[in-house]
Scaffold this active site. Structure first.
Site: not given
Ligand SMILES: *Cc1c(COP(=O)(O)O)cnc(C)c1O
Length: 410
Positions: A122, A202, A205, A228, A366
């Site tokens: 992302h 990260d 998800q 999320k 993104c």
């Molecule tokens: C949504 C997402 C982000 C960014 O999250 P934010 O809440 O917009 O800061 C980063 N990495 C992944 C894999 C995402 O799905």
């Protein structure tokens, strides 16, 4: 097995019509809906306890402080962190990664060093590293994805080649938001550690979709967003190993994070206060704790099975539609599908699907460099969560067939 009908009833927003059709919310990878208990945690806090934390001695301030620090301990337990001081509240994944990319990189990266990431990141786990590399003179390298639809996941043989002693940091996503790939995070951390590299996961998800245990993963940093995982927007977490955090300079300075200040300078408190300058987002942190309670009551292993099965079912049913190209793994996958029609732009797909009550997402998600590599500018994405059903996938598939008939050259 939980009663999925009862779970659906916990989410007030799901019970509405859109364009005369029952809402089918399949945009969970962008943001998840909130159960009543999370909404009530926000209302209760503002109706009963609202006060500034840490600096007050009156009853409301103490209640607010206890609830805020309680939320930190709850999140620590949620990801099995060894110590609540390893939990820093941020605005979300993006801010969490930026803190590491600025603070850690500034102190540790020099020309000749390598920062390693992957082709499926992302922008939030990509652009901050580009900036850190530019600022320090380090080189940014990418672990490639395999296959013309990225169905092969990360190229682990290439990773072994790329992981040299020059690699100081390896940042990668746990689950790809545009492919549905579930990366072998524990193995990736082990490989990175073997060459002495720091790891950043990260978990945007994965955090609400499967059990995440930072001690088992043996990562150094992990970032995620509340929104999320059924929590509010505006709150997220940076987990960091205590030993690393206490050696790190603060990213932002101001009130709440200092021990003493004089006209010449200041000294810093340890983590987590060191990284939380100013009045924190008390209400949303408390509601994030409520989201942890909600997800653990259902059980994240059960949620993973449910949403991954929906992902596989959707993949299989959509693959029967002519002219559709599906991205990501062909077998086991996370609870999302990303696809492109030969002749229809994703924005048209999403607009048409909206007429059927469907909430989908179309765009580059993104992931512009990955889309470009796969020869695409955008895809349509359907992403699932604990409240989604197999019947909703039938609505999705029927809608996609309608679109294919309308536009397609079938
Ligand atoms: C949504 C997402 C982000 C960014 O999250 P934010 O809440 O917009 O800061 C980063 N990495 C992944 C894999 C995402 O799905």
């Amino acid at each position: 097995m939980p009663d999925w009908k009862t779970i659906r009833a916990d989410f007030p927003v799901l019970h509405q019509q859109v364009n005369g059709k029952p809402l089918v919310y399949l945009d969970n990878a962008a943001t998840a809906q909130k159960p009543r208990s999370v909404i009530e945690a926000l209302v209760n806090y503002y109706e009963r306890d609202n006060s500034n934390v840490h600096r007050g001695l009156h009853a409301l301030s103490m209640r607010a402080t206890n609830a805020y620090e309680g939320a930190r301990a709850r999140v620590a337990q949620f990801i099995n962190a060894a110590d609540p001081a390893e939990i820093i509240f941020t605005r979300g994944t993006t801010e969490s990664i930026n803190i590491v990319a600025r603070s850690w990189s500034h102190a540790h990266l020099k020309p000749g060093d390598v920062v390693l990431t992957t082709e499926m990141e992302h922008h939030s786990n990509l652009v901050p590293w580009q900036q850190a590399a530019k600022a320090s003179g380090a080189t940014l390298k990418y672990v490639p994805v395999l296959g013309e639809n990225a169905e092969g996941g990360l190229d682990l043989a290439a990773l072994d080649q790329l992981l040299t002693k020059d690699v100081k940091l390896f940042a990668f996503t746990h689950i790809s938001n545009s492919l549905g790939t579930i990366n072998p995070a524990k193995e990736l951390c082990r490989k990175a550690r073997a060459v002495g590299a720091i790891t950043v996961i990260d978990a945007a998800q994965s955090i609400g979709h499967m059990p995440v245990d930072v001690q088992d993963l043996d990562c150094d940093f992990l970032a995620f967003s509340g929104h999320k995982m059924c929590g509010p927007t505006g709150i997220g977490v940076l987990y960091g190993r205590r030993a690393l955090l206490d050696k790190l300079a603060p990213d932002e300075t101001g009130g709440g994070m200092v021990v003493t200040v004089d006209y010449k300078g200041a000294t810093w408190k340890p983590s987590p206060e060191r990284f939380e300058a100013g009045t924190p987002n008390v209400a949303d942190a408390i509601a994030l704790g409520a989201a942890c309670d909600y997800l653990d009551a259902v059980d994240r292993a059960v949620i993973a099975k449910h949403s991954n099965e929906l992902g596989q079912l959707a993949y299989q049913k959509l693959s029967e539609i002519p002219g559709i190209r599906l991205l990501g793994p062909t077998g086991e996958r996370a609870g999302l599908v990303s696809f492109a029609f030969k002749d229809v732009h994703a924005h048209d797909v999403v607009t048409f699907a909206d007429e059927d009550g469907l909430a989908l997402r179309g765009g580059h998600h993104c992931n512009q460099p990955l889309m470009r590599k796969l020869g695409l500018t955008s895809t349509t994405r359907a992403s699932f969560y604990l409240y989604n059903t197999a019947e909703e996938i039938d609505v999705l598939v029927a809608s996609m067939r309608r679109i294919q008939k309308f536009f397609g050259s079938e």
